[in-house]
Design an enzyme around this catalytic site. Structure first.
Site, PDB file in Angstrom:
ATOM      1  N   GLY A  61       0.253  10.341  -1.257  1.00 26.98           N
ATOM      2  CA  GLY A  61       0.607  10.883  -2.213  1.00 26.98           C
ATOM      3  C   GLY A  61       0.956  10.344  -3.072  1.00 26.98           C
ATOM      4  N   ALA A  62       0.854  10.994  -4.103  1.00 25.90           N
ATOM      5  CA  ALA A  62       1.323  10.312  -5.719  1.00 25.90           C
ATOM      6  C   ALA A  62       2.881  10.204  -5.520  1.00 25.90           C
ATOM      7  CB  ALA A  62       0.337  10.639  -6.501  1.00 25.90           C
ATOM      8  N   ARG A 103      -2.144   0.634  -4.578  1.00 22.05           N
ATOM      9  CA  ARG A 103      -3.256   1.752  -4.680  1.00 22.05           C
ATOM     10  C   ARG A 103      -3.540   1.911  -6.428  1.00 22.05           C
ATOM     11  NH1 ARG A 103      -3.317   5.510  -0.968  1.00 22.05           N
ATOM     12  NH2 ARG A 103      -4.873   6.600  -1.842  1.00 22.05           N
ATOM     13  N   GLN A 212      -6.097  14.578   5.642  1.00 20.69           N
ATOM     14  CA  GLN A 212      -5.325  15.129   6.081  1.00 20.69           C
ATOM     15  C   GLN A 212      -5.165  16.601   5.932  1.00 20.69           C
ATOM     16  OE1 GLN A 212      -7.641  13.420   3.628  1.00 20.69           O
ATOM     17  NE2 GLN A 212      -6.125  11.436   2.844  1.00 20.69           N
ATOM     18  N   ASP A 253      -3.200  13.191  -8.797  1.00 21.80           N
ATOM     19  CA  ASP A 253      -2.429  12.365  -8.527  1.00 21.80           C
ATOM     20  C   ASP A 253      -2.000  11.534  -9.690  1.00 21.80           C
ATOM     21  OD1 ASP A 253      -2.678  10.405  -5.044  1.00 21.80           O
ATOM     22  OD2 ASP A 253      -3.906  12.833  -5.763  1.00 21.80           O
ATOM     23  N   ASN A 263      -8.109  13.837  -8.278  1.00 17.56           N
ATOM     24  CA  ASN A 263      -7.131  14.569  -6.688  1.00 17.56           C
ATOM     25  C   ASN A 263      -8.137  13.892  -6.379  1.00 17.56           C
ATOM     26  OD1 ASN A 263      -5.350  16.116  -5.705  1.00 17.56           O
ATOM     27  ND2 ASN A 263      -6.693  17.307  -5.145  1.00 17.56           N
ATOM     28  N   LYS A 264      -7.521  14.373  -5.481  1.00 17.33           N
ATOM     29  CA  LYS A 264      -8.474  13.511  -3.827  1.00 17.33           C
ATOM     30  C   LYS A 264      -9.685  14.032  -3.770  1.00 17.33           C
ATOM     31  CE  LYS A 264      -7.364  11.895  -0.694  1.00 17.33           C
ATOM     32  NZ  LYS A 264      -6.945  10.731  -0.384  1.00 17.33           N
TER      33      LYS A 264
END
Length: 359
Positions: A61-62, A103, A212, A253, A263-264
């Site tokens: 998670g950012a 990351r 997730q 993110d 995002n994801k």
């Protein structure tokens, strides 16, 4: 390594889930790979251990990644000042680079490291107290920002029968409370307090390949006793088509200066379906997620992880015959986003509106 219970927060939605805990020995990281079966904290006593926890998705998670990195800087300063008080500022650079490489997509990581760098530049004496205060401030500010976003997002949504969320954007992905999941918490807190009528049903995608949504989001919602239904990723458009969803809420993110949002993986699919079916699409993220140096989403670096995370065990070692492409994020163009909710206000996703959020 030790097991540590997490208190149930159902009674008052008090938001006591914390993925990161600072102790005198170092940073305790809730290993999210073990949830929901085990709530196990792992102690990181050095910066490279924090970087490894980020890289291996023990913490994810950012916002949470940025907070963890800030505490990693504290551990690096502790080590190098103890070993060489005259040259610690130079020696710490390698650890900062290690944390930065953990990351590539979540800009909060680089934002937090830059903030810690600025604090380092001001220091002349024992660095740990000042750096620890800065890391704790980053952590506390994130929780406060999430609560503010929760209220603003709840105001915007108003009445809704169904909300769909993707990946995990709750306490586990942040300092606490959550971004997109924080909006959902705020809606339900209002309903339970009698100040709001809406009690929307929450749908969560499973979010392959790390699940997730299935492992983490559903777990958080169960803790809060918020009614929730898990769906497979590919069922989302059909669910919207049935008229059961009024809003999709996602985190981010990285947000480019023009409003394009990473995002994801799978978020872009949801945004396309939402636009086609006239469903609202909200992005909830703190302003630390906005990359002011990046003009548009096509410049956002997209992390690709090992194919082994995606392939069933049967195909391991046969990658040449049965390969896999495993991007972790995708980019949603600003045109598909109804609103971006930040702690500084709600904006339309365009550069002129986003510029108003600059400090």
């Amino acid at each position: 390594m030790h097991d540590s219970p997490i208190p149930n927060i159902a009674a008052d939605l008090a938001d006591r889930v914390r993925p990161l805990r600072w102790t005198d020995a170092g940073l305790e990281v809730l290993d999210q790979r073990r949830l929901p079966d085990r709530t196990e904290y792992r102690l990181c006593a050095a910066a490279d251990e924090v970087a490894e926890a980020i890289r291996t998705m023990q913490v994810r998670g950012a916002p949470a990644i940025g907070i963890a990195a800030a505490f990693g800087v504290v551990l690096a300063a502790r080590r190098w000042f103890r070993e060489n008080p005259e040259r610690w500022k130079r020696l710490i650079e390698a650890d900062l680079e290690t944390l930065a490489r953990s990351r590539p997509t979540a800009v909060n990581l680089f934002w937090a490291l830059e903030r810690m760098r600025r604090r380092i530049a001001d220091l002349e004496y024992v660095p740990e107290p000042a750096l620890l205060a800065e890391a704790r401030a980053i952590h506390a500010e994130d929780i406060a920002a999430n609560r503010k976003m929760g209220e603003l997002g709840a105001d915007l949504i108003g009445q809704a029968n169904g909300i769909l969320t993707h990946c995990n954007t709750g306490s586990l992905a942040t300092g606490g409370y959550g971004t997109a999941l924080g909006v959902i918490r705020s809606i339900w807190q209002r309903a339970l307090a009698g100040s709001g009528d809406a009690r929307p049903h929450i749908f969560a995608t499973e979010t392959r390949p790390w699940l997730q949504g299935a492992r983490l989001t559903l777990w958080e919602l169960v803790q809060d006793r918020i009614p929730a239904t898990l769906i497979c990723d590919s069922a989302a458009a059909f669910l919207m088509q049935q008229g059961r969803i009024q809003w999709v809420i996602a985190g981010a993110d990285r947000i480019a200066a023009n409003g394009d949002t990473a995002n994801k993986i799978g978020t872009y699919n949801l945004a396309v379906a939402a636009r086609q079916l006239e469903v609202g699409f909200m992005v909830a993220a703190p302003t630390s997620t906005i990359d002011w140096e990046l003009p548009a989403g096509d410049r956002i670096p997209i992390e690709e992880r090992d194919a082994g995370e995606l392939l069933p065990e049967y195909y391991r070692g046969k990658e040449r015959l049965a390969g896999a492409w495993n991007p972790v994020f995708d980019v949603t163009p600003k045109e598909l986003i109804s609103a971006i909710v930040t702690e500084r206000g709600i904006v339309h996703p365009d550069q002129e509106s986003l510029d108003k959020l600059r400090a």
